[in-house]
Design a protein around this motif. Sequence first.
Motif, PDB file in Angstrom:
ATOM      1  N   GLY A 185       0.947  -1.261  -0.181  1.00  0.00           N
ATOM      2  CA  GLY A 185       0.025   0.073   0.134  1.00  0.00           C
ATOM      3  C   GLY A 185       0.846   1.397  -0.002  1.00  0.00           C
ATOM      4  N   ARG A 186       2.140   1.141   0.435  1.00  0.00           N
ATOM      5  CA  ARG A 186       3.030   2.358   0.368  1.00  0.00           C
ATOM      6  C   ARG A 186       3.729   2.491  -1.075  1.00  0.00           C
ATOM      7  N   PRO A 187       3.765   3.491  -1.771  1.00  0.00           N
ATOM      8  CA  PRO A 187       3.044   4.743  -1.827  1.00  0.00           C
ATOM      9  C   PRO A 187       1.763   4.479  -2.173  1.00  0.00           C
ATOM     10  N   ARG A 188       1.427   3.300  -2.932  1.00  0.00           N
ATOM     11  CA  ARG A 188       0.210   2.923  -3.753  1.00  0.00           C
ATOM     12  C   ARG A 188       0.226   1.560  -3.962  1.00  0.00           C
ATOM     13  N   ILE A 189      -0.804   1.014  -4.339  1.00  0.00           N
ATOM     14  CA  ILE A 189      -0.900  -0.434  -4.831  1.00  0.00           C
ATOM     15  C   ILE A 189      -0.720  -0.820  -6.068  1.00  0.00           C
ATOM     16  N   ASN A 190       0.022  -2.123  -6.537  1.00  0.00           N
ATOM     17  CA  ASN A 190       0.307  -2.516  -7.858  1.00  0.00           C
ATOM     18  C   ASN A 190      -1.045  -2.729  -8.550  1.00  0.00           C
ATOM     19  N   GLU A 191      -1.508  -1.857  -9.065  1.00  0.00           N
ATOM     20  CA  GLU A 191      -2.773  -2.079  -9.970  1.00  0.00           C
ATOM     21  C   GLU A 191      -2.945  -3.234 -10.708  1.00  0.00           C
ATOM     22  N   SER A 192      -1.930  -3.264 -11.680  1.00  0.00           N
ATOM     23  CA  SER A 192      -1.511  -4.297 -12.721  1.00  0.00           C
ATOM     24  C   SER A 192      -1.336  -6.000 -12.269  1.00  0.00           C
ATOM     25  N   GLY A 193      -0.616  -5.981 -10.972  1.00  0.00           N
ATOM     26  CA  GLY A 193      -0.079  -6.679 -10.641  1.00  0.00           C
ATOM     27  C   GLY A 193       1.114  -7.516 -11.226  1.00  0.00           C
ATOM     28  N   THR A 194       1.643  -6.754 -12.282  1.00  0.00           N
ATOM     29  CA  THR A 194       2.808  -7.059 -13.080  1.00  0.00           C
ATOM     30  C   THR A 194       4.018  -6.990 -12.265  1.00  0.00           C
ATOM     31  N   LEU A 195       5.166  -7.820 -12.839  1.00  0.00           N
ATOM     32  CA  LEU A 195       6.435  -7.530 -12.197  1.00  0.00           C
ATOM     33  C   LEU A 195       6.896  -6.332 -12.479  1.00  0.00           C
ATOM     34  N   LEU A 196       6.851  -5.703 -13.722  1.00  0.00           N
ATOM     35  CA  LEU A 196       7.220  -4.427 -14.129  1.00  0.00           C
ATOM     36  C   LEU A 196       6.458  -3.355 -13.400  1.00  0.00           C
ATOM     37  N   GLU A 197       5.291  -3.312 -13.050  1.00  0.00           N
ATOM     38  CA  GLU A 197       4.886  -2.375 -12.282  1.00  0.00           C
ATOM     39  C   GLU A 197       5.016  -2.556 -10.803  1.00  0.00           C
ATOM     40  N   GLY A 198       5.354  -3.599 -10.470  1.00  0.00           N
ATOM     41  CA  GLY A 198       6.044  -3.829  -9.080  1.00  0.00           C
ATOM     42  C   GLY A 198       7.337  -3.212  -8.806  1.00  0.00           C
ATOM     43  N   ILE A 199       8.183  -3.305 -10.121  1.00  0.00           N
ATOM     44  CA  ILE A 199       9.570  -2.769  -9.969  1.00  0.00           C
ATOM     45  C   ILE A 199       9.426  -1.259  -9.895  1.00  0.00           C
ATOM     46  N   ALA A 200       8.534  -0.658 -10.877  1.00  0.00           N
ATOM     47  CA  ALA A 200       8.463   0.633 -10.777  1.00  0.00           C
ATOM     48  C   ALA A 200       7.644   1.240  -9.446  1.00  0.00           C
ATOM     49  N   LEU A 201       6.979   0.310  -8.859  1.00  0.00           N
ATOM     50  CA  LEU A 201       6.125   1.033  -7.613  1.00  0.00           C
ATOM     51  C   LEU A 201       7.630   1.126  -6.450  1.00  0.00           C
ATOM     52  N   TRP A 202       8.328   0.056  -6.730  1.00  0.00           N
ATOM     53  CA  TRP A 202       9.440  -0.329  -5.681  1.00  0.00           C
ATOM     54  C   TRP A 202      10.323   1.078  -5.818  1.00  0.00           C
ATOM     55  N   GLY A 203      10.613   1.660  -7.020  1.00  0.00           N
ATOM     56  CA  GLY A 203      11.354   2.801  -7.360  1.00  0.00           C
ATOM     57  C   GLY A 203      10.736   3.774  -6.942  1.00  0.00           C
ATOM     58  N   GLU A 204       9.339   3.972  -6.525  1.00  0.00           N
ATOM     59  CA  GLU A 204       8.725   5.200  -5.872  1.00  0.00           C
ATOM     60  C   GLU A 204       8.954   4.811  -4.301  1.00  0.00           C
ATOM     61  N   LEU A 205       8.829   3.743  -4.021  1.00  0.00           N
ATOM     62  CA  LEU A 205       8.838   3.388  -2.336  1.00  0.00           C
ATOM     63  C   LEU A 205      10.095   3.613  -2.012  1.00  0.00           C
ATOM     64  N   LYS A 206      11.272   3.453  -2.590  1.00  0.00           N
ATOM     65  CA  LYS A 206      12.668   3.612  -2.111  1.00  0.00           C
ATOM     66  C   LYS A 206      12.978   4.992  -2.003  1.00  0.00           C
ATOM     67  N   GLN A 207      12.064   5.797  -2.632  1.00  0.00           N
ATOM     68  CA  GLN A 207      12.662   7.219  -2.418  1.00  0.00           C
ATOM     69  C   GLN A 207      12.143   7.731  -1.250  1.00  0.00           C
TER      70      GLN A 207
END
Length: 429
Positions: free
Chosen positions: A67-89
């Motif tokens: 849930g931080r900073p948001r949820i992986n809407e597509s459920g894909t590996l690539l959106e997960g990697i993008a989301l991780w890029g946001e979280l680690k900042q």
Amino acid sequence: MRIDLLLTGGTLPDGDVADIAISGSRIAAIGAKIEAEAGETIDVSGLLVSPPFVDPHFHMDATLSYGRPRINESGTLLEGIALWGELKQVQTEEEIAARALDYCDWAAAMGLLAIRSHVDTSDEAAMKGVRALLHVRETVKAYIDLQLVAFPQDGFLRSPSARDCTLRALDLGVDVVGGIPHFERTMADGRRSVSLLCEIAAERGLMVDMHCDETDDPLSRHIEQLAYETQRLGLHGRVAGSHLTSMHSMDNYYVSKLLPLVAEARVAAIPNPLINITLQGRHDSYPKRRGLTRVPEMLKYGIRVGFGQDCVLDPWYSLSSADMLDVAHMGLHVAQMTSPAGMRRCFDMVTSESAAIMGLADYGLEPGKRASLVVLDAGTPVEAIRLRADRLLVVANGRIVARRDRQPMRMSLPGRATRTVDRRFAGSV
Ligand code: FE2
């Protein structure tokens, strides 16, 4: 003989019934009937006593962040990697450490006492995770073996800071060299990253564990390069390929050449059944591929396989709970390992096989080895998987770290006598 802890009448994974005597942090004796004065004696008759669960593939810098900073809407590996890029900042070193320590509590409660965690080493933001997990490794060392893998998540060649940060992480004491060749810009860069990272491991005398071919693309063949470099650099027995999902979709003739090479190089495989069945096949319509790598085929070639958990409540996966029996249960189903020997092997893949991949010294239920074990509300390893059995007692290095009473359910069904019920099976499974 004077001992600290005596467990009586437990059933070992091989089916033997034995007492286990523990003195200090070591197993003093295992035998049919041990006569000894013990500080504490616990009757575990009818219960399975196993060496602890081992997770050979995890991401502790991301866990419990769902849930931080948001949820992986597509459920894909690539959106997960993008989301991780946001979280680690946005996450701080203190937050990462606090979440990881919470997770270690979960793990210890579930008898999961050895974890290999990848930690992102792509850039400066990721180095917060490196520092946090080095602190956590030290904090939990009395009860959890935490092994860290330097993992350039954004690509060793693709991210301009990854080489510097990966080397710094290893200098700081991160244990294993990781990589992600299928995420580099080209196949050639992927191969080159494997070579460069294996050379770093060879120079430093370290193990290697790469995310490798985590894709449905049958032409993603970096495992071949990983096995080749293992042979060239003499890293036999020190290298693992994690995921290897492209192998699910590869041409059968090619795989018939590939698996003997992997076996010769003694490269281990670490599939992650919960994540592979969730993330792979996302670009398929129907039929959808399962994506899990070829586990039974690898075992036929003598390749060591350990099942990993990969994710708990993070950018890639919204479930899981530190229960390696869940992992074994899913792996058993997706790999269709339903023979008695196959099911039994799935238990080994979340215990002894994964311990061997991690190179854990003194693991196992034998005199002289470390007194770490878990008592399960089951009669056999297969029953433990079937029930995802409750953990009743967890001992880490001779110390009881988790304990609960066995409580069968009280039933009051209309027309039936009141009684208790549990789901143990009197047959031989
Ligand atoms: Fe992973």
